[in-house]
Design an enzyme around this catalytic site. Structure first.
Site, PDB file in Angstrom:
ATOM      1  N   THR A  27      -1.411  82.485  61.396  1.00 51.37           N
ATOM      2  CA  THR A  27      -2.479  81.659  61.981  1.00 51.37           C
ATOM      3  C   THR A  27      -3.012  82.272  63.267  1.00 51.37           C
ATOM      4  O   THR A  27      -4.189  82.555  63.380  1.00 51.37           O
ATOM      5  CB  THR A  27      -2.088  80.190  62.259  1.00 51.37           C
ATOM      6  OG1 THR A  27      -1.649  79.578  61.046  1.00 51.37           O
ATOM      7  CG2 THR A  27      -3.290  79.405  62.777  1.00 51.37           C
ATOM      8  N   GLU A  56       2.954  75.784  52.719  1.00 51.66           N
ATOM      9  CA  GLU A  56       1.647  75.516  52.101  1.00 51.66           C
ATOM     10  C   GLU A  56       1.315  76.466  50.947  1.00 51.66           C
ATOM     11  O   GLU A  56       0.145  76.709  50.653  1.00 51.66           O
ATOM     12  CB  GLU A  56       0.543  75.554  53.175  1.00 51.66           C
ATOM     13  CG  GLU A  56       0.645  74.381  54.142  1.00 51.66           C
ATOM     14  CD  GLU A  56      -0.313  74.469  55.321  1.00 51.66           C
ATOM     15  OE1 GLU A  56      -1.100  75.427  55.402  1.00 51.66           O
ATOM     16  OE2 GLU A  56      -0.258  73.565  56.183  1.00 51.66           O
ATOM     17  N   GLU A  74       3.938  68.535  58.591  1.00 57.23           N
ATOM     18  CA  GLU A  74       2.998  69.174  59.517  1.00 57.23           C
ATOM     19  C   GLU A  74       1.758  68.317  59.578  1.00 57.23           C
ATOM     20  O   GLU A  74       1.202  67.935  58.543  1.00 57.23           O
ATOM     21  CB  GLU A  74       2.647  70.602  59.106  1.00 57.23           C
ATOM     22  CG  GLU A  74       1.775  71.310  60.158  1.00 57.23           C
ATOM     23  CD  GLU A  74       1.385  72.728  59.774  1.00 57.23           C
ATOM     24  OE1 GLU A  74       2.268  73.480  59.302  1.00 57.23           O
ATOM     25  OE2 GLU A  74       0.204  73.074  59.932  1.00 57.23           O
TER      26      GLU A  74
END
Length: 669
Positions: A97, A186, A262
């Site tokens: 990220t 994810e 999350e």
């Protein structure tokens, strides 16, 4: 306070008197809190994520006392956020990220449990709160695990061994007990791998480590658990991301703990605080979720990277010591300072008639904590998912305490009001205690407020003196990497965006370059997003326009090896492949290039440089206005190259591919 005195007077009288002349009567409703018929789900805590990725990167270089102050605001019980859970990335050498985090096993025959900063962070959290729960979750994996494929499940025994070694290393080298482990952030899960992970954990005496799956959506994991009893037996928690406070029927039917593993990910102003206040309650009220974990813990990464300041607090200036305790910290305190994992929710609907929500929790020993939020729609939008419309109006709430709570006579009161008109929000203020009369009290609730009413007297709003004022990154900056026993594996302020750059000791060097910075990822990782095909680490002030960058470089890869230094680099994080800037490359074949992009497609100049591998050379890149020039070993190599955009950005260094290379005597002006 005036509102509360009204509420207290009301609680002591037999009912509301006539409303004032011309005042519209408040919507009034009653709510019953009772434990006579048993309790609701067990509460598992409120937490935050460090990682996914490199979100705590700049925190480690803060000087004392500021670094410890920041950690206190996050982890110290009854102080600030007082977090119950810390979740960290199991570094995988890949972009996750806002940067890459190093793996404990770059290569198959390599193990090192002192890389990165998550070990240090977990120890600091445990030092402050020995009861804090620790979670590890991988976003990416080193390339050797997939044997060339971008997939971690072809050799599930290797992946399980890799993850379990991280958990064993945490204990062996840092005395850290990991409480929960996840699968792959994810991304797809493999039932076969999850079962093998459980088997491998048990085989190594780690029966107490619980498994969370699948850190994505409620489905398909819930459905698969319903039809696969063996999988159902090994998954302890179903963790969903950004569930929008909702769950699904299959998840409830599994009978497992449900977590928002999350959530939040919202800019940390008062709207971010409103989002956080709303979901902390409504994840349970609407979705039966008993833990909520914020991405991310602390914004300690360059703000111009993706999702800048999407954290509970901000600490992105180690060079100045400046940090900011943002409003989400105090919203967190409304829950965390007055509950603990192991408490239970009361069985109650939790929706307020005039909009908003409440939860009530008990330790089963007579203590009661009620948290009320009245966040309006536009002041509590999270970054995702989209928020359906709803209304919140001022209202009077009357609570009846029954069962074991009937005898409660006094409740401590903590209050926050987010003020979007003046910007003068009141955060986590202790008000006068509330007297409960025959098990009954009333409260006048305005919009955008949070109340905690509790039998506990332990709440505390602490503070340190104001930290130093903000300052830009120093306009003259040097690093010679000459440090024999560095406290961390990475040099301060360098933010790796593809690849991993580590301190290195060059034992064979005669003297000038014993201590260097080395790029060490030599195989494309199993990625989480699209890492660049080159490696790159950025540093400095994104607003820089004119600059001179100088660095000694050492290409280790013969024939097609290469390195660069760069300025005005405009992108990083999940967008690193699209980085533009001014890139000065030299290659082992003796050529050089100047490009306007990291990918090397936009060639501005090229020629012969005479650089070779396994020798030190000095590169200098000078960018002034619309013109750039480059020096090699102090002599002009190219000049007057026109550069139009980007107009500003970071300095950077890196390599042509996933290859070993070294850097030394880095200098920016």
């Amino acid at each position: 306070a005036a509102l509360l005195w009204g509420a207290i007077l009301l609680a002591c009288s037999c009912g509301p008197g006539p409303p004032g002349v011309g005042a519209a009567p408040l919507l009034a409703a009653t709510y019953v809190l009772d434990d006579a018929n048993g309790l609701g789900r067990e509460f598992d805590g409120i937490g935050a994520v460090s990682g996914g990725g490199a979100t705590s990167r700049l925190l480690v270089n803060y000087q004392e006392p500021y670094r410890s102050e920041i950690l206190d605001y996050l982890f110290k019980p009854n102080f600030g956020a007082s977090l119950h859970i810390l979740k960290v990335e199991i570094g995988g050498d890949a972009q996750s990220t806002d940067g890459t985090e190093p793996s404990h096993m770059h290569y198959e025959n390599d193990e090192n449990y002192f890389r990165g900063y998550e070990w240090w962070l977990m120890k600091e959290a445990k030092k402050r709160n020995p009861k804090i729960k620790l979670i590890g979750l991988p976003w990416a994996f080193p390339g050797w695990i997939g044997k060339g494929e971008n997939w971690p499940y072809d050799y599930p025994d290797i992946t399980a061994y890799y993850i379990v070694s991280w958990i064993l290393g945490a204990k062996q080298y840092h005395d850290l007990d990991i409480d929960y482990v996840g699968i792959w952030n994810e991304r797809a899960f493999s039932s076969k791998y999850i079962k093998l992970l459980r088997y491998t954990l048990d085989k190594h005496g780690l029966e107490q480590v619980r498994i969370i799956a699948s850190d994505r959506l409620w489905e398909p994991i819930s459905f698969v658990m319903m039809i696969d009893s063996e999988l159902h037996g090994v998954v302890d928690v179903i963790g969903a991301h950004y569930p929008g406070t909702k769950t699904v029927q299959n998840a409830i039917l599994t009978g497992k703990k449900l977590w928002s593993s999350e959530d939040y990910s919202t800019f940390n102003n008062d709207v971010g605080a409103g989002c956080w206040a709303r979901i902390l309650n409504q994840n349970y009220v609407n979705g039966n979720m008993t833990a909520t974990i914020a991405w991310n813990l602390v914004a300690s990464y360059y703000e111009e990277l993706p999702f800048g300041r999407c954290a509970l607090m901000t600490a992105q200036e180690p060079w100045s010591g400046h940090y900011k305790v943002e409003s989400p910290i105090w919203i967190t305190a409304h829950t965390t300072q007055f509950t603990q994992p192991g408490w239970s929710y009361l069985q109650v609907d939790g929706h307020l008639e005039g909009g908003g929500s409440f939860v009530a929790l008990t330790d089963g020993l007579g203590n009661l904590t009620i948290i009320i939020e009245t966040m309006s729609h536009n002041h509590s939008k999270c970054i995702r998912p989209p928020l359906p419309n709803f209304n919140v109006i001022p209202q009077r709430a009357t609570f009846y305490l029954k069962g074991s709570f009937y005898m409660v006579q006094t409740l401590q009161v903590w209050h926050s009001r987010l003020d979007f008109e003046s910007g003068n929000s009141s955060l986590f203020q202790q008000l006068h205690p509330l007297q409960v009369w025959r098990g009954r009290f009333s409260l006048d609730l305005n919009v955008d407020e949070v109340y905690t009413l509790t039998t506990l007297k332990t709440g505390w709003k602490c503070g340190y003196p104001e930290p130093p004022p903000p300052q830009p990154f120093p306009s003259i900056y040097n690093d010679d990497f000459n440090i024999r026993n560095p406290p961390f594996s990475e040099a301060p302020n360098f933010a790796d965006q593809t690849g991993v750059f580590e301190y290195f000791v060059n034992a064979s060097d005669p003297g000038d370059h014993v201590f260097t910075l080395r790029q060490v990822v030599v195989q494309r990782p199993i990625t989480w997003v699209s890492d660049a095909d080159q490696t790159i680490s950025v540093i400095g002030n994104f607003k820089w326009v004119n600059m001179t960058v100088t660095c000694d470089i050492y290409i280790e890869k013969p024939r097609d090896g290469g390195v660069f230094i760069a300025g005005r680099v405009d992108n990083g994080g999940i967008y690193v492949r699209d980085s533009k800037g001014v890139f000065f490359w030299v290659f082992a074949d003796g050529t050089y290039r100047v490009t306007g992009d990291l990918a090397g497609k936009e060639i501005l100049m090229k020629g012969l440089a005479g650089v070779r591998d396994n020798a030190w050379h000095t590169l200098t890149l000078n960018i002034q206005g619309n013109s750039a020039s480059g020096l090699l070993n102090g002599y002009p190599l190219w000049e007057n190259v026109t550069v139009s955009k980007p107009g500003n950005g970071w300095a950077a260094l890196g390599t042509r591919s996933f290859e070993f290379a070294q850097f030394d005597n880095f200098h920016i002006e």
